[in-house]
Design an enzyme around this catalytic site. Sequence first.
Site, PDB file in Angstrom:
ATOM      1  N   ASP A  22       0.826  -1.210   0.000  1.00 25.83           N
ATOM      2  CA  ASP A  22       0.000   0.000   0.000  1.00 25.83           C
ATOM      3  C   ASP A  22       0.859   1.258   0.000  1.00 25.83           C
ATOM      4  OD1 ASP A  22      -2.311   1.478   0.045  1.00 25.83           O
ATOM      5  OD2 ASP A  22      -2.680   1.215   2.188  1.00 25.83           O
ATOM      6  N   ASN A  24       1.397   3.392  -2.861  1.00 28.59           N
ATOM      7  CA  ASN A  24       1.997   3.819  -4.135  1.00 28.59           C
ATOM      8  C   ASN A  24       1.512   5.206  -4.543  1.00 28.59           C
ATOM      9  OD1 ASN A  24       3.090   1.297  -4.226  1.00 28.59           O
ATOM     10  ND2 ASN A  24       1.805   0.518  -5.887  1.00 28.59           N
ATOM     11  N   ARG A  35      -0.280   9.065  -9.785  1.00 28.85           N
ATOM     12  CA  ARG A  35      -0.344   7.818  -9.013  1.00 28.85           C
ATOM     13  C   ARG A  35       0.383   6.671  -9.711  1.00 28.85           C
ATOM     14  NH1 ARG A  35      -3.971   7.334  -5.255  1.00 28.85           N
ATOM     15  NH2 ARG A  35      -4.169   5.135  -5.698  1.00 28.85           N
ATOM     16  N   HIS A  39       3.009   3.231  -8.843  1.00 27.91           N
ATOM     17  CA  HIS A  39       2.855   1.807  -9.185  1.00 27.91           C
ATOM     18  C   HIS A  39       4.094   1.307  -9.935  1.00 27.91           C
ATOM     19  CE1 HIS A  39      -1.121   2.059  -7.674  1.00 27.91           C
ATOM     20  NE2 HIS A  39      -1.658   2.674  -8.701  1.00 27.91           N
ATOM     21  N   ASN A  70     -10.377  -2.641  -6.578  1.00 29.04           N
ATOM     22  CA  ASN A  70      -9.537  -1.793  -7.433  1.00 29.04           C
ATOM     23  C   ASN A  70     -10.122  -1.604  -8.837  1.00 29.04           C
ATOM     24  OD1 ASN A  70      -6.312  -2.863  -6.054  1.00 29.04           O
ATOM     25  ND2 ASN A  70      -7.598  -1.126  -5.508  1.00 29.04           N
ATOM     26  N   ARG A  73     -11.404   1.894  -9.591  1.00 27.80           N
ATOM     27  CA  ARG A  73     -10.552   3.072  -9.801  1.00 27.80           C
ATOM     28  C   ARG A  73     -10.762   3.592 -11.226  1.00 27.80           C
ATOM     29  NH1 ARG A  73      -5.009   2.365  -6.259  1.00 27.80           N
ATOM     30  NH2 ARG A  73      -6.115   2.009  -4.318  1.00 27.80           N
TER      31      ARG A  73
HETATM   32  C1  FPP Z   1      -1.689   0.248  -3.419  1.00 24.77           C
HETATM   33  O1  FPP Z   1      -1.269   1.567  -3.461  1.00 24.77           O
HETATM   34  C2  FPP Z   1      -1.174  -0.529  -4.527  1.00 24.77           C
HETATM   35  C3  FPP Z   1      -1.942  -1.072  -5.513  1.00 24.77           C
HETATM   36  C4  FPP Z   1      -3.385  -0.914  -5.606  1.00 24.77           C
HETATM   37  C5  FPP Z   1      -1.340  -1.853  -6.570  1.00 24.77           C
HETATM   38  C6  FPP Z   1      -0.078  -2.561  -6.211  1.00 24.77           C
HETATM   39  C7  FPP Z   1       0.667  -2.746  -7.437  1.00 24.77           C
HETATM   40  C8  FPP Z   1       2.010  -2.776  -7.584  1.00 24.77           C
HETATM   41  C9  FPP Z   1       2.976  -2.723  -6.474  1.00 24.77           C
HETATM   42  C10 FPP Z   1       2.591  -2.858  -8.897  1.00 24.77           C
HETATM   43  C11 FPP Z   1       2.527  -4.247  -9.391  1.00 24.77           C
HETATM   44  C12 FPP Z   1       1.227  -4.416 -10.011  1.00 24.77           C
HETATM   45  C13 FPP Z   1       0.831  -5.462 -10.671  1.00 24.77           C
HETATM   46  C14 FPP Z   1      -0.585  -5.482 -11.166  1.00 24.77           C
HETATM   47  C15 FPP Z   1       1.739  -6.622 -10.917  1.00 24.77           C
HETATM   48  P1  FPP Z   1      -2.403   2.644  -3.581  1.00 24.77           P
HETATM   49  O2  FPP Z   1      -2.582   2.985  -5.011  1.00 24.77           O
HETATM   50  O3  FPP Z   1      -3.641   2.195  -2.888  1.00 24.77           O
HETATM   51  O4  FPP Z   1      -1.748   3.842  -2.818  1.00 24.77           O
HETATM   52  P2  FPP Z   1      -2.468   4.941  -1.921  1.00 24.77           P
HETATM   53  O5  FPP Z   1      -3.133   4.219  -0.803  1.00 24.77           O
HETATM   54  O6  FPP Z   1      -1.330   5.804  -1.467  1.00 24.77           O
HETATM   55  O7  FPP Z   1      -3.419   5.668  -2.812  1.00 24.77           O
END
Ligand code: FPP
Length: 248
Positions: A22, A24, A35, A39, A70, A73
């Site tokens: 979490d 990213n 954002r 990722h 997700n 989104r």
């Molecule tokens: C959460 O951060 C992360 C995700 C929803 C995706 C995780 C994906 C990766 C690490 C890349 C690899 C991906 C794949 C499909 C192989 P968030 O976007 O919820 O961050 P935030 O809470 O700060 O908004």
Amino acid sequence: MESLKDKIIIGRLPEHIAVIMDGNGRWAKQQGKMRVFGHQHGIQAVRDTAEACAELGVKYLTLYAFSTENWNRSSFEVDALMTLLANALRDELKTLNDNNIRLNAIGDLKRLPKPQYDSLMFAIDNTKNNNRMTLTLCLSYSGRWEITKMVRDIATQVKEGKINPNDVDEALITNHLATAGMPDPDILVRTSGEERISNYLLWQIAYSELYFTKKYWPDFGKEDLYEAIINYQNRERRFGKTSEQIKK
Ligand code: FPP
């Protein structure tokens, strides 16, 4: 440089580590970027974590890469995540094989776009004989989706006369989950400072140790994983028993 790795007791490694990757989006926002930038950088953290686990001898690493929720989104972000998935499957297949890592995926995989679904199936099949570690990607996954599917599957088999309702017990349920055949996670790591389960492995984490770190996922590296493992090794897992019973 001194590494926390030296403080890990190899004889007491967690067999299965589950991770909620979490932060990213917040990591990217902090730097005034989109954002998706977060990722992209999250992929390196996936590589580092998988490599560290394999080197130590952890047998199962399970990553929450894309939840059922997700899909809600923006299509821009969903498309970007799907492109990242396609690229990662293409770029990392050789590394998985070179390191004897078996790829696995759980979730409502049929919801993935066809190219991603096909590449995923290819990579899973292509790595199926590897046995150093199993890397499971949870994609289009949620704990409630999994439990709902399990109940439906068991109900269908009861209706067909293949299962007697009296035979439904914890072991039978476990065997009908997407994680059938895998041990439950010993530790669940969540990055970014959020302290929630967010519909992840709901049945399987009944006795998992929970570990939360404030680091955002793109900043999570090998030393952070070692820190989580050391923290885990300093805990006493009682599984409902008393401390005295454990020490006997
Ligand atoms: C959460 O951060 C992360 C995700 C929803 C995706 C995780 C994906 C990766 C690490 C890349 C690899 C991906 C794949 C499909 C192989 P968030 O976007 O919820 O961050 P935030 O809470 O700060 O908004």
